[in-house]
Motif scaffolding. Structure first.
Motif, PDB file in Angstrom:
ATOM      1  N   ALA A   1       1.022 -15.453  -8.077  1.00  0.00           N
ATOM      2  CA  ALA A   1       1.450 -14.207  -8.723  1.00  0.00           C
ATOM      3  C   ALA A   1       2.013 -13.218  -7.702  1.00  0.00           C
ATOM      4  O   ALA A   1       3.046 -12.580  -7.935  1.00  0.00           O
ATOM      5  CB  ALA A   1       0.273 -13.587  -9.463  1.00  0.00           C
ATOM      6  N   MET A   2       1.353 -13.095  -6.538  1.00  0.00           N
ATOM      7  CA  MET A   2       1.807 -12.147  -5.519  1.00  0.00           C
ATOM      8  C   MET A   2       3.117 -12.617  -4.886  1.00  0.00           C
ATOM      9  O   MET A   2       3.972 -11.802  -4.521  1.00  0.00           O
ATOM     10  CB  MET A   2       0.726 -11.969  -4.455  1.00  0.00           C
ATOM     11  CG  MET A   2      -0.532 -11.294  -4.990  1.00  0.00           C
ATOM     12  SD  MET A   2      -1.843 -11.128  -3.763  1.00  0.00           S
ATOM     13  CE  MET A   2      -1.205  -9.761  -2.816  1.00  0.00           C
TER      14      MET A   2
ATOM     15  N   GLU B   1       5.430 -14.359  -6.478  1.00  0.00           N
ATOM     16  CA  GLU B   1       6.463 -14.090  -7.478  1.00  0.00           C
ATOM     17  C   GLU B   1       6.842 -12.613  -7.482  1.00  0.00           C
ATOM     18  O   GLU B   1       8.010 -12.256  -7.656  1.00  0.00           O
ATOM     19  CB  GLU B   1       5.971 -14.515  -8.867  1.00  0.00           C
ATOM     20  CG  GLU B   1       6.034 -16.002  -9.117  1.00  0.00           C
ATOM     21  CD  GLU B   1       7.440 -16.563  -8.975  1.00  0.00           C
ATOM     22  OE1 GLU B   1       8.384 -15.947  -9.523  1.00  0.00           O
ATOM     23  OE2 GLU B   1       7.606 -17.587  -8.305  1.00  0.00           O
ATOM     24  N   ALA B   2       5.855 -11.748  -7.257  1.00  0.00           N
ATOM     25  CA  ALA B   2       6.118 -10.307  -7.244  1.00  0.00           C
ATOM     26  C   ALA B   2       6.989  -9.908  -6.058  1.00  0.00           C
ATOM     27  O   ALA B   2       7.647  -8.870  -6.086  1.00  0.00           O
ATOM     28  CB  ALA B   2       4.800  -9.540  -7.202  1.00  0.00           C
TER      29      ALA B   2
ATOM     30  N   GLU C   1       7.935  -0.895  -3.081  1.00  0.00           N
ATOM     31  CA  GLU C   1       7.694  -0.485  -4.461  1.00  0.00           C
ATOM     32  C   GLU C   1       7.484   1.025  -4.566  1.00  0.00           C
ATOM     33  O   GLU C   1       7.977   1.666  -5.503  1.00  0.00           O
ATOM     34  CB  GLU C   1       6.486  -1.241  -5.022  1.00  0.00           C
ATOM     35  CG  GLU C   1       6.292  -1.093  -6.522  1.00  0.00           C
ATOM     36  CD  GLU C   1       7.509  -1.532  -7.340  1.00  0.00           C
ATOM     37  OE1 GLU C   1       7.675  -1.004  -8.460  1.00  0.00           O
ATOM     38  OE2 GLU C   1       8.294  -2.382  -6.868  1.00  0.00           O
TER      39      GLU C   1
END
Length: 665
Positions: free
Chosen positions: A166-167, A169-170, A520
């Motif tokens: 998940a990280m 992909e982020a 971000e």
């Protein structure tokens, strides 16, 4: 002395091993043999390619690293019955380590008996660290999985947990208009120009090496040897030219292992150049080089190497004999050329662009300069009469080089401090040390300071006095820059950045500009204030990044644009600060290789690679807050080009917003 030289050999082996990751000249097989009563024998067999060897577990201490087995959960799931047994080994004396080493050739078999403590255990994991060696040693890791159900477990790829997936992909951006990323301001011509500059620096280093006591006296001796030995003058010219060609070839070949680094990891060269421990190692090496030039000890390769090459040149003859003569020169002259080549390697690591190409260009330039006199004086032997006689001036050249090596050493110490975020080696401290170094150089050149091999009654030449005045002027320039009476733009990139100072600073960004150091956070702020993003991939140890900040960003109009019109996000790809525990993860590249992302710089370096297919710094991209690429990326350039590039991005941002507004009506 040999132990220190061994450090260089191990460093080269380390770098080569990183380049050859995944290219193991050893093929492994395994076997599990049941022995009854919950006992098993684990068998691990290595098939070793011709010419290579693997070290035993029991090779002599102080030599090459032994093979080491780690039996995971031994003492919990199972117990070891005795030690790990080995098949037949060979022994040979190592002149480098001065010990008798034990190793395997062609085949190695390791056996370990175990007894289960937990009958429910169905798998045994064994980890092996070993070195496989030929001209260099490649450290390798191997993991064996033994299934007690009778089937061998094959693990092709490391399994990633869902959080890492998940990280990872982020980290990937959904960029719009990505095809616009093709760079401007960094075309092939620019790369060629950079390579020519590095070739020129290497050539200059070679010319300096010619003036040292290890090389200069060899010129007339070698040229005379070829001209007198040959039956005709043309044959002497051909032999001397061939000798020069082989000198060039030898130094060029030293750079070739670096050309396979990029196939391992596009960030690996940056990792090497900005590694804290490697920078500290280079600091110590350059200090060691400096005191060698000061005359406190002699830096030499083992004499047996030169003797063997010299013997080979006499016994073989012809072109091959001339090649061995060139190798002999490279070995014998190492005490003078080694530190200069070290400086070339260090400067290359700090330069912009492809490190391997830079190093090849520098080595080629060095070899050409070193070889040129042998061919020229063979063509025009009368020129030999114009050569100055060997004397004290060569000692002066060595000492001056020693001071320059010492100054460069502190650049590596500064890199380690910056990358490690230690906050110790601030800009004023760095400049103060450089002022002291060049002040001492001035004292030496004026005859106030002396070293062990200086002649006590030698007269100070006019050239030496002029050089002393230049060194004193440079001291004054540094002093004025330290107190900010003048800027130090001539040294951009070498001292720590101007915001890394003992004085209290409002911002830890270049020139006091407001910036973000997390993508971000910066993107959300840009969305809030409706401004485009200027993404700045930079590095603490990046010389060209400092040059851009001090020469280009300081331009009044560029400074205004950065401070008022865009949201600046500076991502430091060499920041070794550890990520918080919850932000660490593993990333799998398209090649299947898995990389642990544990530090801030590793995160942003991988972020740059996967989203922009780039690994060099500085590297600039302009984006809208919703990730629309506004114009081509740009790298190291001049202030006018950079200003036009920012304004183009701003104009494209306004156009993009109007188009979005129209489409939403």
């Amino acid at each position: 002395m040999k132990r220190i030289l061994t450090g260089f050999a191990l460093l080269f082996s380390f770098l080569t091993s990183m380049a050859q990751e995944g290219q193991d000249p050893v093929a492994w097989t395994q076997e599990l043999i049941p022995a009854g009563d919950q006992e098993y024998e684990l068998v691990m067999k290595a098939s070793i390619e011709e010419g290579w060897h693997v070290y035993s577990q029991f090779t002599a201490e102080g030599g090459s690293l032994p093979s080491e087995f780690t039996y995971v959960n031994a003492g919990i799931d199972f117990e070891l019955l005795g030690g790990t047994l080995e098949s037949k080994t060979e022994k040979a004396y190592s002149e480098i380590f001065e010990v008798e080493e034990t190793f395997f050739k062609k085949e190695a078999i390791f056996r370990q008996k175990i007894r289960l403590l937990d009958p429910e255990v169905r798998q045994i994991q064994v980890e092996l660290f070993y070195q496989v060696c030929k001209e260099v040693c490649i450290p390798q890791d191997k993991v064996f999985y033994f299934s007690l159900d009778g089937q061998e477990i094959i693990v092709d790829q490391e399994t990633l947990d869902q959080e890492s997936i998940a990280m990872a992909e982020a980290l990937k951006l959904d960029l719009k208009n990505k095809e616009a990323l093709q760079e401007v301001g960094s075309d092939a011509g620019g790369n060629d120009s950079s390579l020519m500059v590095i070739f020129g620096l290497g050539f200059l280093g070679g010319l300096i090496a010619l003036l040292t006591p290890c090389v200069f006296p060899m010129i007339p001796l070698t040229v005379s040897f070829f001209t007198k030995k040959s039956r005709t003058r043309s044959k002497g010219i051909i032999d001397a030219s061939l000798y020069g060609f082989f000198i060039i070839l030898i130094y060029f070949l030293l750079s070739l292992p670096f050309h396979i680094f990029d196939s391992v990891d596009s960030q690996i060269l940056n990792t090497i150049a900005t590694n804290i421990w490697l920078n500290l190692f280079f600091f110590l090496v350059f200090v060691f080089f400096a005191f060698s030039f000061f005359g406190y000890y002699e830096l030499t390769l083992p004499s047996s190497w030169a003797n063997r090459m010299d013997s080979a040149s006499n016994s073989v003859g012809g072109g091959l004999g001339i090649f061995f003569m060139a190798v002999t020169l490279a070995i014998v002259s190492f005490s003078c050329t080694g530190p200069i080549l070290g400086g070339l390697l260090g400067s290359t690591a700090l330069a912009e662009g492809d490190v391997a190409m830079n190093l090849s260009a520098g080595m080629l330039g060095f070899g050409v300069a070193l070889a040129l006199p042998f061919a020229l004086f063979a063509l025009f032997p009368a020129w030999l009469q114009t050569l100055p006689k060997s004397g004290g001036w060569m000692t002066t050249v060595k000492v001056v080089l020693g001071f320059l090596e010492l100054a460069l050493a502190f650049k590596f110490l500064s890199n380690a401090d910056l990358v490690g975020n230690w906050g110790i080696f601030k800009r004023e401290i760095f400049l103060g040390i450089w002022i002291l170094i060049f002040f001492l150089l001035s004292l030496y050149l004026f005859g106030v300071l002396r070293f062990p091999h200086d002649e006590t009654d030698s007269k100070i030449s006019n050239t030496r006095k002029v050089t002393g005045l230049l060194s004193s002027a440079f001291c004054l320039y540094l002093l004025l820059g330290t107190f900010q009476v003048t800027n130090l733009k001539l040294l951009s990139g070498f001292p720590p950045p101007d915001f890394y100072t003992l004085a209290e600073q409002e911002s830890d960004c270049p020139l006091g500009i407001s910036c973000f150091k997390d993508f971000e956070s910066g993107r959300l702020y840009a969305q809030k204030v409706n401004k485009p993003i200027l993404l700045d991939f930079t590095g603490w140890a990046c010389v060209n990044c400092r040059k851009m900040e001090e020469h280009v960003w300081s331009d009044p109009e560029v400074f205004r644009l950065l401070n008022e019109e865009v949201v600046l996000i500076s991502l430091y790809v060499d920041d070794r600060k550890s990520l918080p525990e919850g932000e660490r993860f593993k990333f799998r590249f398209d090649s299947g290789r898995v990389k642990a992302i544990d530090a801030v710089g590793e995160k942003w370096g991988t972020f740059q690679t996967i989203n922009f297919n780039a690994a060099s710094q500085p590297y600039y991209v302009m984006l809208s807050p919703d990730l629309y690429v506004l114009n081509p990326s740009i790298q190291n350039t001049d202030s006018d080009t950079y200003e036009r590039w920012i304004k183009e991005g701003l104009q494209n941002f306004r156009t993009y917003q109007r188009n979005i507004a129209v489409s939403n009506r």
